[in-house]
Write a protein that holds these residues in place. Structure first.
Motif: not given
Length: 273
Positions: A116, A122-123, A126, A129-130, A214, A217, A250
């Motif tokens: 994170h 994170w790329r 995520k 998380h998307s 955020h 998260t 996101l």
């Protein structure tokens, strides 16, 4: 190199996976926590396609997987435990196995936190998380690059520790089972939720981590034990908007994009305008 018990290991893992998946999917129907805004259909196809791709890539790059790596390290007397045995200072195998299980759980918590905090990691993270909804299939939605990185980290730790194969196997099974449990869209009774989350991560606890806010998260990173978030100050009890009112996913991708397989796999390479 395949581990000597790769067939039985794989059979047990598949049996546990499908057993827990079926149980949690049924639980989600009987006692759902939230209404799924995007339903199942396309989401489930995408999430299952991702895990199939992950599994194929891991099988090609790491034929022996984590347990096989532990067997190899043991056979070649590599790592902390074989050294401790040679020095006659090793604890009993069962105790060392328990310590390895706990350490690997902490390592997964720390890895999650790092993924994170560091932009390049994170790329890829995520993608997980998307997912605009959260249910049992969200637990298997990880970009293949993240899965490979995670396996490299795990392999290094296993070799460094000289981790017993039985402890690695048990950890892998428990991790997969707990991930499906705490990502599931289920509503536990209050009398069970509170006491249970003092030990392990519950669905309500982990759901907070999938909020678009955020500060939410950036909390509740655990997968198995809930203690790490409490000890390191990343524990958050409830989402600000409540479990039914919170927005999952996101902020910038709240439409249909994450439901599509090709888009989800390409997400890490999308540059923000």
């Amino acid at each position: 190199m395949d581990s000597p018990f790769s067939f039985s290991e794989g059979l047990i893992r598949l049996s546990v996976f499908f057993g827990i998946f079926a149980a949690m999917a049924l639980f989600e129907i009987v006692a759902p926590r939230r209404h799924l805004l995007h339903g199942r259909g396309g989401r489930w196809f995408t999430n299952f396609s991702i895990i199939v791709l992950d599994s194929l890539i891991i099988r090609v790059l790491f034929p022996a997987a984590a347990v096989g790596i532990a067997v190899w390290a043991s056979e070649n007397q590599i790592g902390l435990y074989p050294w401790a045995v040679s020095q006659a200072i090793a604890p009993p195998a069962w105790l060392f196995g328990l310590l390895v299980f706990i350490f690997l759980d902490f390592a997964i918590w720390l890895q999650h936190l790092v993924f994170h905090k560091i932009p390049i990691f994170w790329r890829f993270h995520k993608v997980h998380h998307s997912d605009p909804d959260i249910d049992v299939t969200t637990a298997i939605r990880f970009h293949p690059v993240e899965i490979v990185l995670s396996m490299l980290i795990k392999a290094a730790l296993i070799i460094l520790l000289g981790a017993p194969a039985f402890a690695v196997f048990l950890f892998e099974v428990v991790l997969n089972g707990c991930a499906m449990f705490n990502h599931s869209n289920v509503k536990l009774p209050i009398w069970l939720e509170g006491p249970l989350r003092k030990l392990i991560v519950t669905p309500d606890m982990h759901r907070v981590h999938h909020s678009i806010r955020h500060k939410e998260t950036d909390s509740n990173y655990g997968f198995n034990f809930s203690i790490w978030d409490r000890v390191f100050g990343t524990y958050r009890d409830q989402p600000e908007d409540g479990h039914e009112g919170m927005t999952i996913g996101l902020q910038e991708y709240q439409h249909g994009e994450p439901v599509r397989l090709a888009w989800s796999l390409w997400l890490p390479f999308i540059r923000k305008s």
